[in-house]
Design a protein around this motif. Structure first.
Motif, PDB file in Angstrom:
ATOM      1  N   VAL A  59       0.865  -1.174   0.000  1.00  0.00           N
ATOM      2  CA  VAL A  59       0.000   0.000   0.000  1.00  0.00           C
ATOM      3  C   VAL A  59       0.905   1.228   0.000  1.00  0.00           C
ATOM      4  O   VAL A  59       1.979   1.209   0.603  1.00  0.00           O
ATOM      5  N   PRO A  60       0.531   2.298  -0.715  1.00  0.00           N
ATOM      6  CA  PRO A  60       1.413   3.463  -0.766  1.00  0.00           C
ATOM      7  C   PRO A  60       1.517   4.170   0.578  1.00  0.00           C
ATOM      8  O   PRO A  60       0.600   4.130   1.403  1.00  0.00           O
ATOM      9  N   SER A  61       2.647   4.828   0.774  1.00  0.00           N
ATOM     10  CA  SER A  61       2.882   5.578   1.998  1.00  0.00           C
ATOM     11  C   SER A  61       2.085   6.871   1.988  1.00  0.00           C
ATOM     12  O   SER A  61       1.924   7.511   0.939  1.00  0.00           O
ATOM     13  N   LEU A  62       1.602   7.284   3.168  1.00  0.00           N
ATOM     14  CA  LEU A  62       0.897   8.556   3.269  1.00  0.00           C
ATOM     15  C   LEU A  62       1.838   9.750   3.175  1.00  0.00           C
ATOM     16  O   LEU A  62       1.384  10.891   3.130  1.00  0.00           O
ATOM     17  N   SER A  63       3.144   9.493   3.158  1.00  0.00           N
ATOM     18  CA  SER A  63       4.095  10.594   3.012  1.00  0.00           C
ATOM     19  C   SER A  63       3.997  11.239   1.636  1.00  0.00           C
ATOM     20  O   SER A  63       4.468  12.353   1.428  1.00  0.00           O
ATOM     21  N   GLY A  64       3.385  10.520   0.688  1.00  0.00           N
ATOM     22  CA  GLY A  64       3.269  11.057  -0.669  1.00  0.00           C
ATOM     23  C   GLY A  64       4.409  10.663  -1.569  1.00  0.00           C
ATOM     24  O   GLY A  64       4.340  10.850  -2.778  1.00  0.00           O
ATOM     25  N   GLU A  65       5.471  10.094  -1.001  1.00  0.00           N
ATOM     26  CA  GLU A  65       6.599   9.645  -1.810  1.00  0.00           C
ATOM     27  C   GLU A  65       6.475   8.150  -2.068  1.00  0.00           C
ATOM     28  O   GLU A  65       5.783   7.437  -1.349  1.00  0.00           O
TER      29      GLU A  65
ATOM     30  N   SER B  82      16.914  -1.830   0.463  1.00  0.00           N
ATOM     31  CA  SER B  82      16.470  -0.548   0.993  1.00  0.00           C
ATOM     32  C   SER B  82      15.165  -0.078   0.386  1.00  0.00           C
ATOM     33  O   SER B  82      14.540   0.848   0.890  1.00  0.00           O
ATOM     34  N   SER B  83      14.725  -0.697  -0.706  1.00  0.00           N
ATOM     35  CA  SER B  83      13.455  -0.302  -1.303  1.00  0.00           C
ATOM     36  C   SER B  83      12.276  -0.994  -0.632  1.00  0.00           C
ATOM     37  O   SER B  83      11.135  -0.681  -0.915  1.00  0.00           O
ATOM     38  N   GLN B  84      12.549  -1.946   0.261  1.00  0.00           N
ATOM     39  CA  GLN B  84      11.480  -2.683   0.908  1.00  0.00           C
ATOM     40  C   GLN B  84      11.130  -2.057   2.251  1.00  0.00           C
ATOM     41  O   GLN B  84      11.846  -1.219   2.777  1.00  0.00           O
ATOM     42  N   SER B  85      10.005  -2.510   2.817  1.00  0.00           N
ATOM     43  CA  SER B  85       9.560  -1.996   4.100  1.00  0.00           C
ATOM     44  C   SER B  85      10.571  -2.331   5.187  1.00  0.00           C
ATOM     45  O   SER B  85      11.075  -3.453   5.257  1.00  0.00           O
ATOM     46  N   PRO B  86      10.879  -1.382   6.081  1.00  0.00           N
ATOM     47  CA  PRO B  86      11.714  -1.701   7.240  1.00  0.00           C
ATOM     48  C   PRO B  86      10.992  -2.688   8.150  1.00  0.00           C
ATOM     49  O   PRO B  86       9.768  -2.688   8.239  1.00  0.00           O
ATOM     50  N   THR B  87      11.740  -3.550   8.812  1.00  0.00           N
ATOM     51  CA  THR B  87      11.136  -4.529   9.707  1.00  0.00           C
ATOM     52  C   THR B  87      11.703  -4.368  11.108  1.00  0.00           C
ATOM     53  O   THR B  87      12.864  -3.999  11.287  1.00  0.00           O
ATOM     54  N   LEU B  88      10.880  -4.675  12.103  1.00  0.00           N
ATOM     55  CA  LEU B  88      11.263  -4.554  13.498  1.00  0.00           C
ATOM     56  C   LEU B  88      11.175  -5.911  14.184  1.00  0.00           C
ATOM     57  O   LEU B  88      10.425  -6.785  13.768  1.00  0.00           O
ATOM     58  N   SER B  89      11.930  -6.048  15.268  1.00  0.00           N
ATOM     59  CA  SER B  89      11.791  -7.177  16.166  1.00  0.00           C
ATOM     60  C   SER B  89      10.991  -6.690  17.374  1.00  0.00           C
ATOM     61  O   SER B  89      11.385  -5.740  18.044  1.00  0.00           O
TER      62      SER B  89
ATOM     63  N   ARG C 288       6.638   5.259  11.876  1.00  0.00           N
ATOM     64  CA  ARG C 288       7.274   6.303  11.063  1.00  0.00           C
ATOM     65  C   ARG C 288       7.306   7.635  11.806  1.00  0.00           C
ATOM     66  O   ARG C 288       8.329   8.326  11.802  1.00  0.00           O
ATOM     67  N   GLU C 289       6.184   8.005  12.422  1.00  0.00           N
ATOM     68  CA  GLU C 289       6.124   9.299  13.102  1.00  0.00           C
ATOM     69  C   GLU C 289       7.042   9.354  14.314  1.00  0.00           C
ATOM     70  O   GLU C 289       7.530  10.437  14.669  1.00  0.00           O
ATOM     71  N   ARG C 290       7.292   8.210  14.961  1.00  0.00           N
ATOM     72  CA  ARG C 290       8.158   8.179  16.146  1.00  0.00           C
ATOM     73  C   ARG C 290       9.607   7.882  15.785  1.00  0.00           C
ATOM     74  O   ARG C 290      10.438   7.712  16.680  1.00  0.00           O
ATOM     75  N   GLY C 291       9.948   7.805  14.501  1.00  0.00           N
ATOM     76  CA  GLY C 291      11.327   7.594  14.096  1.00  0.00           C
ATOM     77  C   GLY C 291      11.822   6.180  14.269  1.00  0.00           C
ATOM     78  O   GLY C 291      13.034   5.939  14.248  1.00  0.00           O
ATOM     79  N   MET C 292      10.920   5.216  14.442  1.00  0.00           N
ATOM     80  CA  MET C 292      11.357   3.834  14.587  1.00  0.00           C
ATOM     81  C   MET C 292      11.768   3.229  13.248  1.00  0.00           C
ATOM     82  O   MET C 292      12.549   2.276  13.201  1.00  0.00           O
ATOM     83  N   VAL C 293      11.182   3.724  12.177  1.00  0.00           N
ATOM     84  CA  VAL C 293      11.572   3.332  10.823  1.00  0.00           C
ATOM     85  C   VAL C 293      11.644   4.618  10.004  1.00  0.00           C
ATOM     86  O   VAL C 293      11.085   5.649  10.394  1.00  0.00           O
TER      87      VAL C 293
ATOM     88  N   GLY D  36       8.977   7.476   1.764  1.00  0.00           N
ATOM     89  CA  GLY D  36       9.322   6.725   0.562  1.00  0.00           C
ATOM     90  C   GLY D  36       8.896   5.280   0.515  1.00  0.00           C
ATOM     91  O   GLY D  36       8.571   4.770  -0.548  1.00  0.00           O
ATOM     92  N   HIS D  37       8.904   4.581   1.645  1.00  0.00           N
ATOM     93  CA  HIS D  37       8.664   3.142   1.601  1.00  0.00           C
ATOM     94  C   HIS D  37       7.177   2.826   1.606  1.00  0.00           C
ATOM     95  O   HIS D  37       6.422   3.332   2.424  1.00  0.00           O
TER      96      HIS D  37
END
Length: 704
Positions: free
Chosen positions: A140-146, A243-250, A623-628, A632-633
């Motif tokens: 799904v596209p990012s709400l950032s617009g990029e 780097s073009s893929q979604s960041p992932t967290l543990s 995204r808003e809290r800087g965790m990823v 763009g993604h």
């Protein structure tokens, strides 16, 4: 154009059985007009094609099967796309550009159009299903617009307001890259962007066969080599190799007593949604280390904390802790090393001891203290400890890197903002529901299977404890009795400690239902769901019922104002004497209106409360809290995410064990005796007795 015969391999290719040449599962007939009687938006679907593209006939058929008569579909030759004429046509409200070779998913246009009408957004996007011989992923596209995805953003998953596109100078719908430009530009306008959490586009993966990203596997939470860290938010977080893929967290999913009960079920579903978004999730249960009977006296959990520390997790997602502790000290200690998010399944994190302050004003004036009116009600706490516990919780929330509060409704967010210390971060969260399990079905067949009357209008009430102190069973019973009579039946799902309080004619009471699939059958067999509760932070049963095509009548209060979309998925009434009964009389007299609300409920709630919608809301917080990284993604999902929707060729398996097995006659008798003597309260002397009994059992177990 000649439509070719169905391809037996189509189910594997698109992930949807027999689409687009047969009606898909889980879809109710679309009502003839929008809620409140407004006409559906007029749509124009444009496909630019030379005529020889593979799957072009399937794409045309997928539009024709949308059950959306207000749509015109034009297939025009490449190089002659009439962009200016389409964007100037005031007879068109919305535009969707469907690339040749791609298909619309079942029910896509109705879902996009309803969300556009409800939100007023300039553009609404849904999930894109990528396929190449088989489904490879969803995104799904990012709400950032990029958009930095390696897969071209063609815009086929977006319904655009025609006037929003017309306002963009020099826009040419035949240009490569027009969709990414338009998505970013519309996102900067006052109307903004919206997304729904269900598939709308089946797009051929134009890059051909690609190596599957391990971050998109549903086994991604298993130990695996770690990708390079992302230095953001002061923490070292993991990114997928590409780097073009979604960041992932543990992520460590932390609960007090696991996945039992309403809050436990909700927390389990959160973890499942995150796994499908590629994150690694490990469950940690505090009661595995300390029994619930010790919760009032337990603040330290060294085994759980050591496991979380050793796991190197990027985030702790905590919720429903009060089954094992009455404090937030574990959240404060964990937050010193990594972000912690507290899911507000109730308001326990914000009070001295209770899950819901109800009408108590002390919390907002002098704070929780020994004057608490309900210290012996669960979650119980000795009076003398309440003030200190409240202060300690506020101290944890006031930490510089203190927990983020995740609110599952607008009301919960407002209460959290009012009760939390200044500066506490409160973020919205959409809970996840298995929309492939809770889905409409053949009501006649479901009633036959359950032994319910075929033609009666059936009214459903449902809760784990139907006559619990917060379920307002008096109001509920009074309203139901007003419509009792020939042709009206009642279904009561849940535990009923005092059956006489809900004595109704033609009552079917299966008790607690522990299987999701069986629960969905009970929901779907009924015409209307009614609740008189006033203290829900969200209200999960209205959403589960609505996904099955059964609307809800409820009070306009608390989190129910989010779980019941007034006039869309049900009806909300003021908290006034007789209001619930008056509305019930009106609804029972309008069976066609109930069916209409049920159809809207399915469309709207699937879009807003699917596992994908849940993961999208959490991704926005990350995204808003800087965790990823924030720009763009696209958010990507494992192919198994498609199985969360009823039209999938390979649906996900329904969960079982939702509630504990029914108590035997002896335990039920003890419960009633206790309630006659003590009500629903548990005095301190009784709690201490249970604590020491639990300690003795653990000591004996240790000796063995």
């Amino acid at each position: 154009m000649t439509v070719r015969s169905p391809d037996p391999n189509r189910s594997a290719t698109y992930g949807i059985a027999d689409w687009p040449y047969s009606r898909s599962e889980g879809l109710l007939a679309r009502p003839g007009s929008l809620p409140a009687g407004r006409p559906w938006p007029r749509l124009r679907v444009l496909t630019i094609a030379s005529g020889g593209e593979p799957r072009l006939a399937d794409g045309v058929a997928s539009v024709a099967r949308q059950d959306y008569p207000e749509c015109r579909h034009d297939v025009v030759p490449a190089g002659s796309a009439p962009s200016a004429a389409i964007l100037a046509d005031e007879a068109v409200d919305y535009v969707l550009v469907l690339p040749a070779g791609d298909l619309l998913a079942p029910g896509a246009l109705a879902a996009l159009a309803l969300e556009a009408a409800l939100s007023g957004a300039g553009a609404v996007a849904g999930l894109r299903v990528l396929f190449d011989g088989a489904v490879t992923s969803l995104d799904v596209p990012s709400l950032s617009g990029e958009d930095t995805s390696e897969i071209p953003f063609t815009g086929g998953e977006v319904l655009w307001r025609r006037d929003a596109l017309a306002a963009l100078p020099g826009l040419d719908l035949s240009d490569a890259g027009w969709a990414a430009h338009a998505w970013a530009a519309v996102g900067r306008t006052a109307r903004g962007l919206a997304r729904i959490g269900r598939p709308v586009l089946l797009q051929f993966d134009r890059l051909g066969e690609r190596e599957t990203d391990s971050a998109l596997s549903t086994d991604a939470f298993q130990p695996a080599p770690l990708p390079p860290p992302y230095a953001g938010g002061g923490k070292a977080l993991r990114l997928s190799q590409d780097s073009s893929q979604s960041p992932t967290l543990s992520i460590a999913s932390l609960t007090g007593t696991g996945h039992a009960g309403g809050a436990g079920i909700a927390h389990r579903r959160l973890g499942e949604a995150l796994r499908l978004a590629g994150h690694r999730v490990v469950d940690v249960v505090l009661a595995d280390e300390s029994p619930p009977a010790a919760a009032e006296w337990t603040d330290a959990f060294p085994v759980a904390e050591a496991a979380i520390g050793a796991g190197g997790h990027d985030l702790v997602l905590a919720g429903n802790l009060h089954g094992a502790t009455r404090s937030l000290t574990i959240a404060g200690r964990l937050a010193a090393d990594r972000p912690v998010a507290l899911v507000l399944h109730d308001l326990f994190a914000l009070t001295g001891r209770c899950a819901h302050p109800r009408g108590c004003l002390r919390i907002e004036t002098v704070g929780c203290d020994a004057a608490c009116p309900t210290p012996d009600e669960y979650p119980q706490l000795a009076r003398r400890r309440i003030a200190g516990t409240h202060a300690a919780k506020r101290a944890v929330l006031s930490l510089r890197d203190g927990p983020i509060l995740l609110a599952n409704s607008a009301w919960t967010a407002a209460r959290a903002a009012a009760l939390a210390p200044p500066g506490t971060v409160v973020a919205p969260l959409a809970l996840a529901f298995p929309t492939n399990v809770f889905r409409p079905g053949d009501r006649t067949a479901m009633r036959r299977a359950l032994g319910l009357p075929a033609d009666d209008l059936l009214i459903l009430v449902s809760a784990v404890v139907l006559d619990g102190p917060d379920k307002n069973v008096g109001d509920l019973a009074e309203a139901l009795r007003r419509v009792a009579g020939p042709g009206i039946g009642f279904v009561a799902i849940g535990r009923l400690d005092h059956p006489a309080r809900l004595a109704l004619p033609n009552l079917f009471a299966p008790g607690l239902v522990a299987d999701e699939a069986q629960l969905a059958v009970w929901y779907g067999a009924c015409d209307l769901h009614v609740t008189a509760s006033r203290l829900e932070t969200l209200g999960q049963t209205p959403i589960e019922a609505g996904l099955c095509g059964t609307p809800t009548l409820a009070y306009r209060t608390a989190g129910l104002t989010t779980s019941v979309i007034d006039g869309v998925s049900g009806r909300l009434v003021p908290v006034e004497p007789g209001a619930l009964g008056d509305a019930l009389v009106e609804l029972v007299a309008d069976r066609a209106g109930l069916a209409r609300l049920g159809a809207f409920a399915r469309i709207a709630l699937e879009s807003r409360f699917s596992p994908a919608a849940c993961a999208m809301s959490l991704d926005r917080v990350f995204r808003e809290r800087g965790m990823v990284p924030s720009h763009g993604h696209r958010l990507r999902f494992a192919p198994e995410m498609l199985g969360q929707f009823p039209f999938a060729a390979m649906p996900a398996v329904a969960a079982t064990g939702l509630v504990a097995a029914p108590s035997g006659p002896f335990v039920r008798g003890l419960r009633r005796t206790k309630q006659r003597l003590l009500g629903r309260r548990l005095p301190l002397w009784a709690r201490r007795g249970l604590y020491w009994a639990a300690r003795l059992r653990s000591l004996r177990g240790g000796r063995r």
